[in-house]
Design a protein around this motif. Sequence first.
Motif, PDB file in Angstrom:
ATOM      1  N   ASN A 106      -1.964   8.220  49.880  1.00  0.00           N
ATOM      2  CA  ASN A 106      -1.522   6.956  49.327  1.00  0.00           C
ATOM      3  C   ASN A 106      -1.753   5.946  50.579  1.00  0.00           C
ATOM      4  OD1 ASN A 106       0.898   6.815  51.415  1.00  0.00           O
ATOM      5  ND2 ASN A 106       1.914   8.345  50.194  1.00  0.00           N
ATOM      6  N   ALA A 107      -1.625   4.630  50.220  1.00  0.00           N
ATOM      7  CA  ALA A 107      -2.100   3.669  51.148  1.00  0.00           C
ATOM      8  C   ALA A 107      -1.265   3.725  52.616  1.00  0.00           C
ATOM      9  CB  ALA A 107      -1.763   2.302  50.521  1.00  0.00           C
ATOM     10  N   SER A 108      -0.040   4.181  52.183  1.00  0.00           N
ATOM     11  CA  SER A 108       1.021   4.451  53.543  1.00  0.00           C
ATOM     12  C   SER A 108       0.512   5.251  54.335  1.00  0.00           C
ATOM     13  CB  SER A 108       2.222   4.299  53.341  1.00  0.00           C
ATOM     14  OG  SER A 108       3.051   4.469  54.435  1.00  0.00           O
ATOM     15  N   SER A 113     -24.507   2.546  56.732  1.00  0.00           N
ATOM     16  CA  SER A 113     -25.800   2.682  55.927  1.00  0.00           C
ATOM     17  C   SER A 113     -25.485   2.460  54.478  1.00  0.00           C
ATOM     18  CB  SER A 113     -26.290   4.084  56.397  1.00  0.00           C
ATOM     19  OG  SER A 113     -26.546   4.120  57.560  1.00  0.00           O
ATOM     20  N   MET A 114     -24.354   2.672  54.063  1.00  0.00           N
ATOM     21  CA  MET A 114     -24.110   3.030  52.598  1.00  0.00           C
ATOM     22  C   MET A 114     -23.493   1.514  52.151  1.00  0.00           C
ATOM     23  SD  MET A 114     -21.067   5.682  52.114  1.00  0.00           S
ATOM     24  CE  MET A 114     -21.074   5.608  50.427  1.00  0.00           C
ATOM     25  N   GLY A 115     -23.382   0.551  52.944  1.00  0.00           N
ATOM     26  CA  GLY A 115     -22.777  -0.764  52.756  1.00  0.00           C
ATOM     27  C   GLY A 115     -21.126  -0.812  52.470  1.00  0.00           C
ATOM     28  N   LEU A 116     -20.559   0.235  52.997  1.00  0.00           N
ATOM     29  CA  LEU A 116     -18.942   0.468  52.593  1.00  0.00           C
ATOM     30  C   LEU A 116     -18.279  -0.532  53.300  1.00  0.00           C
ATOM     31  CD1 LEU A 116     -17.192   2.564  50.851  1.00  0.00           C
ATOM     32  CD2 LEU A 116     -16.784   3.824  53.030  1.00  0.00           C
ATOM     33  N   PHE A 117     -18.816  -1.105  54.515  1.00  0.00           N
ATOM     34  CA  PHE A 117     -17.819  -2.257  55.142  1.00  0.00           C
ATOM     35  C   PHE A 117     -18.071  -3.541  54.258  1.00  0.00           C
ATOM     36  CE2 PHE A 117     -17.899   0.844  58.365  1.00  0.00           C
ATOM     37  CZ  PHE A 117     -16.652   0.646  59.180  1.00  0.00           C
ATOM     38  N   GLU A 118     -19.097  -3.716  53.627  1.00  0.00           N
ATOM     39  CA  GLU A 118     -19.349  -5.041  53.003  1.00  0.00           C
ATOM     40  C   GLU A 118     -18.698  -4.898  51.738  1.00  0.00           C
ATOM     41  OE1 GLU A 118     -21.135  -4.979  56.380  1.00  0.00           O
ATOM     42  OE2 GLU A 118     -22.252  -3.375  54.683  1.00  0.00           O
ATOM     43  N   HIS A 119     -18.763  -3.540  50.768  1.00  0.00           N
ATOM     44  CA  HIS A 119     -18.367  -3.407  49.691  1.00  0.00           C
ATOM     45  C   HIS A 119     -17.627  -2.341  49.547  1.00  0.00           C
ATOM     46  CE1 HIS A 119     -21.007  -6.544  48.331  1.00  0.00           C
ATOM     47  NE2 HIS A 119     -22.077  -5.944  48.804  1.00  0.00           N
ATOM     48  N   PRO A 120     -16.183  -2.539  50.061  1.00  0.00           N
ATOM     49  CA  PRO A 120     -15.333  -0.946  50.225  1.00  0.00           C
ATOM     50  C   PRO A 120     -14.685  -1.141  48.683  1.00  0.00           C
ATOM     51  CG  PRO A 120     -14.301  -3.169  51.032  1.00  0.00           C
ATOM     52  CD  PRO A 120     -15.595  -3.611  50.692  1.00  0.00           C
ATOM     53  N   LEU A 121     -14.527  -1.923  47.865  1.00  0.00           N
ATOM     54  CA  LEU A 121     -13.816  -1.847  46.664  1.00  0.00           C
ATOM     55  C   LEU A 121     -14.729  -1.474  45.484  1.00  0.00           C
ATOM     56  CD1 LEU A 121     -11.127  -4.660  47.265  1.00  0.00           C
ATOM     57  CD2 LEU A 121     -10.835  -2.152  47.791  1.00  0.00           C
ATOM     58  N   ASP A 168      -9.068   2.210  44.761  1.00  0.00           N
ATOM     59  CA  ASP A 168      -8.752   0.910  45.476  1.00  0.00           C
ATOM     60  C   ASP A 168      -7.502   0.946  46.153  1.00  0.00           C
ATOM     61  OD1 ASP A 168     -11.346   0.015  44.660  1.00  0.00           O
ATOM     62  OD2 ASP A 168     -10.553  -1.471  43.149  1.00  0.00           O
ATOM     63  N   SER A 169      -6.609   1.634  45.305  1.00  0.00           N
ATOM     64  CA  SER A 169      -5.146   1.764  46.046  1.00  0.00           C
ATOM     65  C   SER A 169      -5.246   2.414  47.524  1.00  0.00           C
ATOM     66  CB  SER A 169      -4.165   2.158  45.162  1.00  0.00           C
ATOM     67  OG  SER A 169      -4.417   3.691  45.165  1.00  0.00           O
TER      68      SER A 169
END
Length: 624
Positions: free
Chosen positions: A65-67, A374-382, A98-99
């Motif tokens: 979970n997010a916590s 490399s996969m752009g996860l920092f720019e598009h995490p959601l 996303d959660s």
Amino acid sequence: MALSVRTRLFVAVALTLFSARFVHAAEIYMDHKIPVELRVKALLSRMTLVEKIGQMMQIERSVANASVIRKFRIGSVLSAGGSTPEVNKPEAWQEMVDSFQSGALRTRLKIPMLYGIDAVHGHNAAYGATIFPHNIGLGCTRDRELVKRIGAVTALELRATGIPYTFAPCVAVCRDPRWGRCYESFSEDPSLVRKMTDVIYGLQGVGPPGLPFVAGRSKVAACAKHYVGDGGTRKGINANNTILSFEDLVKIHMVPYFDAIAKGVSTIMISYSSWNGVKMHANRFLITDVLKGKLRFKGFVISDYQGIDQITTPPDANYTYSVLASINAGIDMVMVPMDYKGFLSNLTSLVNSGFVPMKRIDDAVRRILRVKFSMGLFEHPLAERSYLHHFGVQGNKDVAREAVRKSLVLLKNGKDKSQPFLPLSKKATKILVAGTHADSIGLQCGGWTISWQGSPNDTTKGTTILHAIKTAVSKPTRVLHKASPERGYAARSKADFAVVVVGEPPYAEGRGDNQNLTIPAEGLRTIKNVCPEVKCLVILISGRPLVVQPYLHLMEAFVAAWLPGTQGKGITDVIFGDYEFVGKLSRTWFRSVDQLPMNVGDAEYDPLFPFGYGLRMDIKHKTP
């Protein structure tokens, strides 16, 4: 003494400049214009040991979970086989992923979480997704361009549910069909498996040779598995011992990894199996010296599900040793998947006491961050919500239907060559469709479909073979269906011919290990009850060749359909002659299990149907 106005101004400007430089250095890893390796270096330099070990953990969604993700700096979450949101819809998947991501983005360094899943023949855990034939069938197509398109469709449907990482493709070279994972292998022939690694281009896109690369938000990180020798275990027993010289291990089982690495595969998963008695999860020579050293793999190495627990006998007898051996062997990310607290505690202690060098931890985290950047996860995490319209659409189903018809292998057509039985007539007066597998999406798809082991029920959307036959024939044609007809029923039916569809029940991994490889009893009864009474086409739904020689004389025609997935119309496209059979065996079809293991190139090679065998119908001369 009070400072002058000029001095105070100078100090203020200096502090401002210093702060700006400090902030810039701190946030350089967030700048997508900066080269990946510099971003990795900048971020790694800021991380604490707890943050680094967090990146090395992949936990199961059921305990996430997010916590939890925020507190323990969890780097990755997975769906194990059959682990889905309570409501198995694309929107629910997006919300769930996303959660979890929200927890990662609230950590000090805001390193995004990477969500992974076994999408091994399409996005097979998601209800309504496009399910393709399993790899054994795709190997029969020998169509590299087709598997690229299959990879691209799978990537789109994964992204439609917010998932950016798949534990696929399996590049095992299955040398014994008694292995329960044989259907996950493209072929017994290493050269054919090498070619089919082109699916990586479909999943990830094309990037710089030899470097992890994911070409935008429509693509996903891939995972070549299971390194190495998983398809060569003794008697085909899952997770057993592969006994081979190093030269033969390379020549047979390792060569597909050469291609996967050259094509930029982001991750490689370690096998449960052993090589000459040494568990792969603890094999430093093959992971660090060969894979990372000689082969120069730059992505990250991931364990299999609770794979490190099995290093000891019995499993998990000494968990601290398992953590020590696996990390020092070169595994970078560990599918914990439940006891993340225990893993964190053990690895922290091992690092602080000097048993695991910080250099080894930094290597692991560097590789994980390299893939994420490399996969752009920092720019598009959601999740990209607009991708929902790519999920399960007709265009994707069309690709799957094409894959089905190209994977079919015609092994017998008529009692002699002068009297072919196929193609079947769409204008027959009456057709009998028999067999347990004629009207079941679950049986068509096999294991790894919605649930881990699969199910005989209609667990997802699709077209069964029976329904496909009913829609393919002319309106006046009557189609009778009986799953298990008794003796005499076929004769009484007065059908022009019968289509008998039988095969294996669904299974996955070790539960599918089978030392007999016989057609299940109910299927044999159907063949024996129907085929002597009316001319029949037998379609076998299976994850591997089965014993058929004793019953072949009863059949007018015989087709290996493997595990075709959700698009049953791909089968009727071919048996009724709209398309030609083009599939060629990707596996040797044995006469009896006493011959196993038997593979193309063996000194003693006497198969029922050899590797590469496959008939055609010559439909250009068919009667309308």
